[in-house]
Motif scaffolding. Structure first.
Motif, mmCIF file in Angstrom:
data_model
loop_
_atom_site.group_PDB
_atom_site.id
_atom_site.type_symbol
_atom_site.label_atom_id
_atom_site.label_comp_id
_atom_site.label_asym_id
_atom_site.label_seq_id
_atom_site.Cartn_x
_atom_site.Cartn_y
_atom_site.Cartn_z
ATOM 1 N N ALA A 1 -7.362 2.155 2.374
ATOM 2 C CA ALA A 1 -6.996 2.486 0.996
ATOM 3 C C ALA A 1 -8.209 3.079 0.281
ATOM 4 O O ALA A 1 -9.350 2.672 0.519
ATOM 5 C CB ALA A 1 -6.511 1.233 0.268
ATOM 6 N N LYS B 1 -4.549 7.071 -1.630
ATOM 7 C CA LYS B 1 -3.944 5.908 -0.985
ATOM 8 C C LYS B 1 -4.406 4.649 -1.712
ATOM 9 O O LYS B 1 -5.610 4.370 -1.777
ATOM 10 C CB LYS B 1 -4.342 5.863 0.488
ATOM 11 C CG LYS B 1 -3.538 4.904 1.342
ATOM 12 C CD LYS B 1 -3.909 5.070 2.816
ATOM 13 C CE LYS B 1 -3.035 4.214 3.713
ATOM 14 N NZ LYS B 1 -3.394 4.385 5.153
ATOM 15 N N ILE C 1 0.856 -1.180 0.000
ATOM 16 C CA ILE C 1 0.000 0.000 0.000
ATOM 17 C C ILE C 1 0.893 1.231 0.000
ATOM 18 O O ILE C 1 1.935 1.255 0.659
ATOM 19 C CB ILE C 1 -0.977 0.001 1.199
ATOM 20 C CG1 ILE C 1 -1.963 1.158 1.089
ATOM 21 C CG2 ILE C 1 -0.245 -0.009 2.536
ATOM 22 C CD1 ILE C 1 -3.154 1.023 2.026
#
Length: 364
Positions: free
Chosen positions: A300, A280, A243
């Motif tokens: 995310a 993100k 991530i």
């Protein structure tokens, strides 16, 4: 140069013990002591891949996906897997696969996806369990520092940003050697008490044999008391997916168009737009539907992977944008990663990137 010289270096990037239990990684066809003419790097090993290796005088194929996944009971050439293996053996070509060992590497498949997309501040999405072990041993006080330092040098005692980590407890060790013993301290047949230090260190399972060799080489006792346990600690730098963040956010449609162009895919399947800026992003190469919940928990804005089924898109639940870019497309840059890695070490040796696309899926 032998196959083991190449694979030993490759396993520094993707240790085989990083692989998932279901997987089949390592040298699938061939012998580690075979001298190498050249190396062909590919995503999949097909018959045409073996033909390419023959044409380019490469007798080692490094493949991301393993051609032999389940057990082979026959080699009659009745399936593409059997034909590939037979052709490789007939032409003295070895086949090595990295697959989930490279998936779980911090600098592996998902890291390459992040690099291609331009994501920053990356970290592992699903840290891996059961690869951190603990060694505990008991050493005479006067030998404690030497044994401890030898374990550190062998790779033990590393915790995140710290090294040379250990826990030490003083105590009394007791023993009595039989008539065949040759005790370093005390006399055979007599009870002996020795001031000892109990040393505990953690280590990655990939270093176990090196660490045990250091222990046996540097411990003064004829018989060494030690124990090894596997911990439930996760390794923050080893695991599936990653991530990271874009430098600046973009809207959902802009993100998907950027994704389509950057990842060179003809089709992006995605969940419903949720009117959320995308900054993100979680990624995972290959079949990644199992990590949807992990991407959501990591907050995310989008999750990029492949092979999502119909009902799995509902798991977005208006909290994340899911993007399925295709299995091959998500992993296509992996062979470039492997070529770049190997070329840095073996600059005067033929490391060749396969020119063949092995994507079995087409769009119209």
């Amino acid at each position: 140069m032998k196959i083991k010289d190449i694979t030993n270096y490759l396993e520094e990037l993707a240790p085989l013990n990083y692989a998932e239990d279901f997987d089949n990684v390592g040298l699938l066809v061939g012998n580690y002591n075979t001298k190498i003419n050249g190396v062909l790097v590919t995503l999949d090993t097909l018959e045409e891949t073996v033909d390419e290796a023959i044409a380019k005088n490469c007798n080692l194929i490094i493949s991301f996906h393993p051609i032999i996944f389940g057990g082979l009971k026959k080699l009659n050439g009745n399936s593409y897997v059997e034909r590939v293996v037979l052709k490789a053996i007939k032409n003295d070509i070895a086949i090595y696969a990295t697959h989930t060992a490279l998936d779980n590497s911090k600098n592996g498949v998902s890291a390459k996806m992040c690099a291609v997309l331009g994501l920053k501040n990356t970290k592992v999405l699903i840290p891996k369990k059961a690869i951190i072990k603990k060694l505990t041993t008991y050493v005479p006080v006067d030998n404690g520092a030497a044994v401890r330092n030898s374990l550190f040098e062998a790779g033990a005692g590393n915790i995140g940003k710290y090294d040379n980590c250990s826990f030490n407890t003083m105590g009394d060790g007791t023993f009595r050697g039989n008539e065949n013993s040759n005790p370093t301290l005390g006399e055979k047949g007599e009870n002996h008490t020795e001031k000892e230090v109990q040393i505990s260190v953690i280590f990655e399972s990939k270093n176990e044999s090196t660490i045990l060799n250091a222990l046996h080489k540097n411990h003064p006792y004829e018989e060494i008391a030690y124990e090894i346990v596997t911990t439930e600690n996760v390794h923050q730098d080893v695991g599936m997916g990653m991530i990271g963040e874009f430098s600046s956010a973009m809207d959902e449609k802009e993100f998907l168009l950027y994704l389509k162009k950057t990842m060179k895919t003809d089709c992006v399947r995605h969940s419903n737009f949720i009117n959320k800026k995308i900054k993100k992003v979680a990624v995972l190469g290959g079949s990644g539907s199992f990590a949807i919940s992990n991407a959501i928990r990591a907050k995310a804005d989008a999750y990029v992977s492949a092979d999502f089924k119909y009902h799995e898109f509902f798991k977005a639940e208006n909290s994340i944008l899911l993007a399925d870019i295709g299995h091959y497309e998500s992993e296509q840059f992996t062979k470039n990663l492997l070529v770049d890695y190997l070329t840095k070490k073996f600059s005067n040796f033929a490391i060749i990137l396969s020119e063949k696309s092995t994507n079995p899926i087409y769009y119209i």
